[in-house]
Design a protein around this motif. Sequence first.
Motif, short mmCIF file in Angstrom:
data_model
loop_
_atom_site.label_atom_id
_atom_site.label_comp_id
_atom_site.label_asym_id
_atom_site.label_seq_id
_atom_site.Cartn_x
_atom_site.Cartn_y
_atom_site.Cartn_z
N UNK A 146 0.82 -1.21 0.00
CA UNK A 146 0.00 0.00 0.00
C UNK A 146 0.86 1.26 0.00
N UNK A 147 1.77 1.37 0.94
CA UNK A 147 2.52 2.61 1.06
C UNK A 147 3.41 2.87 -0.15
N UNK A 148 4.04 1.84 -0.71
CA UNK A 148 4.86 2.04 -1.90
C UNK A 148 4.03 2.53 -3.08
N UNK A 149 2.89 1.93 -3.28
CA UNK A 149 2.04 2.28 -4.42
C UNK A 149 1.46 3.69 -4.26
N UNK A 150 1.03 4.04 -3.05
CA UNK A 150 0.48 5.38 -2.81
C UNK A 150 1.56 6.43 -3.02
N UNK A 151 2.75 6.21 -2.46
CA UNK A 151 3.83 7.18 -2.60
C UNK A 151 4.30 7.29 -4.04
N UNK A 152 4.38 6.18 -4.76
CA UNK A 152 4.77 6.22 -6.17
C UNK A 152 3.76 6.99 -7.01
N UNK A 153 2.48 6.75 -6.78
CA UNK A 153 1.43 7.44 -7.54
C UNK A 153 1.42 8.94 -7.22
N UNK A 154 1.61 9.29 -5.95
CA UNK A 154 1.64 10.70 -5.57
C UNK A 154 2.80 11.41 -6.25
N UNK A 155 3.95 10.76 -6.28
CA UNK A 155 5.11 11.36 -6.94
C UNK A 155 4.91 11.47 -8.45
N UNK A 156 4.35 10.41 -9.04
CA UNK A 156 4.12 10.37 -10.48
C UNK A 156 3.17 11.47 -10.94
N UNK A 157 2.14 11.74 -10.14
CA UNK A 157 1.13 12.73 -10.53
C UNK A 157 1.43 14.13 -10.00
N UNK A 158 2.46 14.27 -9.17
CA UNK A 158 2.78 15.57 -8.60
C UNK A 158 1.76 16.03 -7.58
N UNK A 159 1.27 15.10 -6.78
CA UNK A 159 0.23 15.42 -5.80
C UNK A 159 0.72 16.44 -4.77
N UNK A 160 -0.19 17.33 -4.36
CA UNK A 160 0.08 18.30 -3.30
C UNK A 160 -0.38 17.78 -1.95
N UNK A 161 -1.32 16.81 -1.96
CA UNK A 161 -1.90 16.30 -0.73
C UNK A 161 -2.31 14.85 -0.92
N UNK A 162 -2.02 14.02 0.07
CA UNK A 162 -2.48 12.64 0.11
C UNK A 162 -3.48 12.56 1.25
N UNK A 163 -4.67 12.03 0.99
CA UNK A 163 -5.68 11.83 2.02
C UNK A 163 -5.83 10.32 2.21
N UNK A 164 -5.65 9.85 3.45
CA UNK A 164 -5.71 8.42 3.72
C UNK A 164 -6.49 8.18 5.00
N UNK A 165 -7.28 7.12 5.02
CA UNK A 165 -8.04 6.74 6.21
C UNK A 165 -7.22 5.81 7.08
N UNK A 166 -7.45 5.87 8.38
CA UNK A 166 -6.74 5.00 9.31
C UNK A 166 -7.66 4.67 10.47
#
Length: 57
Positions: A7-27
Motif C-alpha cells: 500500500x505505502x509504496x504504491x500510494x507514494x509512487x502514484x503521488x510522486x508520479x502525478x505531482x500530488x500536493x496532498x495525500x488523504x488516507x483513512x486510518x
Amino acid sequence: MVRLGSVYNEVLDEAEKTGADLIVIGSHRPTMATYLLGSNAATIVRHAGCSVLVVRT
C-alpha cells in the motif's frame, strides 16, 4: 487507478508520479500491533514528499 503491491509504496509512487500536493488516507484507531509494527498510514506520513491528511475512523 488500480495498482498491485504494498500500500505505502504504491500510494507514494502514484503521488510522486502525478505531482500530488496532498495525500488523504483513512486510518483505524491503533492497536498494540500497529504501535509496534507501524501502519500504512504512518509509513506514508513519514515518507511522503507532500502533505498528508490522515482521517481517523
